[in-house]
Scaffold this motif. Structure first.
Motif, mmCIF file in Angstrom:
data_model
loop_
_atom_site.group_PDB
_atom_site.id
_atom_site.type_symbol
_atom_site.label_atom_id
_atom_site.label_comp_id
_atom_site.label_asym_id
_atom_site.label_seq_id
_atom_site.Cartn_x
_atom_site.Cartn_y
_atom_site.Cartn_z
ATOM 1 N N ILE A 10 20.495 68.363 -3.862
ATOM 2 C CA ILE A 10 21.689 67.502 -3.902
ATOM 3 C C ILE A 10 22.573 67.811 -5.109
ATOM 4 O O ILE A 10 23.807 67.836 -5.005
ATOM 5 N N LYS A 11 21.949 68.053 -6.257
ATOM 6 C CA LYS A 11 22.754 68.310 -7.460
ATOM 7 C C LYS A 11 23.601 69.569 -7.290
ATOM 8 O O LYS A 11 24.789 69.578 -7.620
ATOM 9 N N PHE A 14 26.435 68.776 -4.664
ATOM 10 C CA PHE A 14 27.461 67.881 -5.207
ATOM 11 C C PHE A 14 28.367 68.624 -6.194
ATOM 12 O O PHE A 14 29.592 68.503 -6.146
ATOM 13 N N CYS A 15 27.748 69.369 -7.100
ATOM 14 C CA CYS A 15 28.509 70.025 -8.169
ATOM 15 C C CYS A 15 29.358 71.168 -7.610
ATOM 16 O O CYS A 15 30.510 71.354 -8.012
ATOM 17 N N ILE A 30 34.253 61.105 -2.330
ATOM 18 C CA ILE A 30 33.174 60.152 -2.028
ATOM 19 C C ILE A 30 32.067 60.860 -1.261
ATOM 20 O O ILE A 30 32.204 61.105 -0.066
ATOM 21 N N PRO A 31 30.975 61.174 -1.919
ATOM 22 C CA PRO A 31 29.807 61.692 -1.200
ATOM 23 C C PRO A 31 28.934 60.535 -0.721
ATOM 24 O O PRO A 31 28.966 59.436 -1.279
ATOM 25 N N PHE A 32 28.197 60.806 0.330
ATOM 26 C CA PHE A 32 27.158 59.885 0.809
ATOM 27 C C PHE A 32 25.861 60.685 0.793
ATOM 28 O O PHE A 32 25.747 61.703 1.473
ATOM 29 N N VAL A 33 24.883 60.220 0.016
ATOM 30 C CA VAL A 33 23.598 60.928 -0.090
ATOM 31 C C VAL A 33 22.526 60.110 0.621
ATOM 32 O O VAL A 33 22.325 58.928 0.318
ATOM 33 N N GLY A 34 21.855 60.721 1.574
ATOM 34 C CA GLY A 34 20.777 60.047 2.295
ATOM 35 C C GLY A 34 19.416 60.555 1.841
ATOM 36 O O GLY A 34 19.161 61.761 1.868
ATOM 37 N N THR A 35 18.577 59.615 1.418
ATOM 38 C CA THR A 35 17.272 59.957 0.844
ATOM 39 C C THR A 35 16.172 59.310 1.684
ATOM 40 O O THR A 35 16.353 58.202 2.194
ATOM 41 N N ILE A 36 15.050 60.008 1.832
ATOM 42 C CA ILE A 36 13.959 59.519 2.672
ATOM 43 C C ILE A 36 13.231 58.386 1.956
ATOM 44 O O ILE A 36 12.701 58.576 0.858
ATOM 45 N N HIS A 76 22.822 69.228 5.835
ATOM 46 C CA HIS A 76 21.680 68.505 6.404
ATOM 47 C C HIS A 76 20.441 69.399 6.403
ATOM 48 O O HIS A 76 20.546 70.618 6.492
ATOM 49 N N HIS A 84 11.413 60.330 -0.799
ATOM 50 C CA HIS A 84 12.105 60.381 -2.097
ATOM 51 C C HIS A 84 12.835 61.700 -2.350
ATOM 52 O O HIS A 84 13.273 61.949 -3.469
ATOM 53 N N SER A 87 17.790 64.432 2.695
ATOM 54 C CA SER A 87 17.969 65.233 3.910
ATOM 55 C C SER A 87 19.443 65.378 4.287
ATOM 56 O O SER A 87 19.774 66.146 5.186
ATOM 57 N N TYR A 88 20.300 64.622 3.625
ATOM 58 C CA TYR A 88 21.681 64.528 4.107
ATOM 59 C C TYR A 88 22.627 64.260 2.952
ATOM 60 O O TYR A 88 22.386 63.382 2.126
ATOM 61 N N LYS C 11 29.519 65.738 -13.414
ATOM 62 C CA LYS C 11 28.254 66.352 -12.984
ATOM 63 C C LYS C 11 27.069 65.736 -13.719
ATOM 64 O O LYS C 11 26.048 65.403 -13.116
ATOM 65 N N CYS C 15 24.257 63.441 -11.681
ATOM 66 C CA CYS C 15 22.872 63.933 -11.638
ATOM 67 C C CYS C 15 21.923 62.978 -12.372
ATOM 68 O O CYS C 15 20.804 62.731 -11.916
ATOM 69 N N ALA C 22 15.608 57.987 -8.589
ATOM 70 C CA ALA C 22 14.888 58.904 -7.687
ATOM 71 C C ALA C 22 13.661 58.257 -7.047
ATOM 72 O O ALA C 22 13.251 58.638 -5.954
ATOM 73 N N GLY C 27 17.767 54.339 0.144
ATOM 74 C CA GLY C 27 18.038 55.332 1.181
ATOM 75 C C GLY C 27 19.437 55.916 1.110
ATOM 76 O O GLY C 27 19.691 56.987 1.647
ATOM 77 N N TYR C 29 22.969 56.627 -1.440
ATOM 78 C CA TYR C 29 23.605 56.720 -2.760
ATOM 79 C C TYR C 29 25.034 57.167 -2.492
ATOM 80 O O TYR C 29 25.251 58.256 -1.980
ATOM 81 N N ILE C 30 25.992 56.272 -2.788
ATOM 82 C CA ILE C 30 27.400 56.603 -2.548
ATOM 83 C C ILE C 30 28.187 56.490 -3.839
ATOM 84 O O ILE C 30 28.484 55.386 -4.277
ATOM 85 N N PRO C 31 28.519 57.610 -4.455
ATOM 86 C CA PRO C 31 29.420 57.568 -5.603
ATOM 87 C C PRO C 31 30.877 57.650 -5.143
ATOM 88 O O PRO C 31 31.160 58.156 -4.061
#
Lengths: 144, 73, 144, 73
Positions: A10-11, A14-15, A30-36, A76, A84, A87-88, C11, C15, C22, C27, C29-31
């Motif tokens: 993800i890092k 994103f960067c 605006i990112p949306f990060v999906g974590t398990i 994806h 943790h 995936s997205y 960045k 991060c 973490a 589930g 994370y939206i910045p």
């Protein structure tokens, strides 16, 4: 659109996306990060993707975004993604805040409903289709 | 001949059949009892483009994909 | 809540926040990243912040988020921020997608309307209050 | 004595005054012609907490902040 085997970095993503659009004069990213999430004793989730239809779906959204002066990105995972880890990630870039907030919502919701990706719980090494959390895509039932 | 392929969790190998419209495909697939549970929940793509009309005509070499309920993210 | 002099290191902040949560089992994370657009021949935007009231505002939102099982974070610049660099990042962490999407929208919109931050265009080294883009805070006009 | 301070773009030094409620502060500030353009657009904090009632009573040492229209982000 980017597909990866296993969890996303993800890092890095994103960067890199931030750098890619650093001089595009967008005001909102605006990112949306999906974590398990750890739940129901799963070890991981696992994903199948049908890439040709996903690419069509994504290209359609890229056109919708362009019509608003905005841009979308997504990445994806395929295969197993441990709890943790992520995936997205998808993202909207837009000159204006309101457009960006509305677009990320619509983009992520339509992704959940219509992106050709299948999710499986991984328990004791077994892959179990997440039938109860899955949504029939737009137009389902045509052949029934 | 056209080819029908089953995506994601549908545990079934691709099949080939004669069919001139998607309605023909529907009729043939309904003969397969293992597919009954899937068909009313599945969407359809023709050569990787989503389709939504049973009258869609098919030609030799076409590929029909059956897409079960999804859950990305 | 974090305040910095000059542009944000987006960045580093993105991060670090990712790492901080973490293992919180969120589930989503939206910045939201706000970047200074080149327009109207500005060289930079400049910001004044009244920190005590901003902290109260932020703490109230942190409580609202907690009530939803979520969490919010934010960082903002003080002083001059050149075009194509970023002055603002806020974020929502939530177990669930829907909560996260609705919360980031409400949080960012209320931030624009009620966070005690004043914006100035910087042109030829001069600082000009952005009166036409500014919004009276909730309760304005009390003393009029 | 209470203290009134002006935030952000209002170019004015803090002033001290006798006032037992915010209504008293309002009356005094309205005497200053340079503030007329600001007062209808400004919000008010008492000792760093936003307030919204003219009857709010004040005590010696209180600090009233005048907050003009904002635009963060």
């Amino acid at each position: 659109m980017e597909l990866y085997d296993g969890p996303l970095d993800i890092k890095e993503i994103f960067c890199r996306w931030l750098d890619e659009e650093a001089h595009s004069n967008y005001g909102a990213y605006i990112p949306f990060v999906g974590t398990i999430r750890a739940e129901d004793d799963i070890e991981a989730l696992s994903f199948d993707i049908y890439e040709p239809v996903l690419r069509e779906w994504f290209d359609t959204w890229q056109e919708k975004a362009k019509a608003l002066g905005a841009s979308v990105k997504m990445a994806h995972s395929q295969g197993d993604v441990p709890i943790h880890t992520s995936s997205y990630i998808s993202a909207v870039f837009s000159p204006k805040r309101r457009v960006a907030l509305e677009l990320i919502d619509a983009f992520v919701e339509d992704f959940k409903a219509n992106a050709p990706i299948w999710k499986y719980d991984v328990k004791n090494g077994e892959r179990i289709y997440a039938a109860d959390r899955s949504t029939p895509m737009y137009g389902s039932g045509l052949l029934a | 001949m056209i080819k029908v392929e089953f995506l994601g969790p549908i545990d079934k190998m691709p099949i080939e059949m004669e069919a001139s419209t998607l309605a023909d495909v529907s009729a043939k697939l309904k003969e397969d009892s293992t597919l009954i549970q899937w068909l009313d929940k599945c969407a359809v793509a023709l050569n990787d483009t989503m389709v939504n009309d049973l009258n869609t005509s098919l030609k030799d070499g076409d590929r029909v994909s059956i897409l079960p309920p999804v859950c990305g993210g």
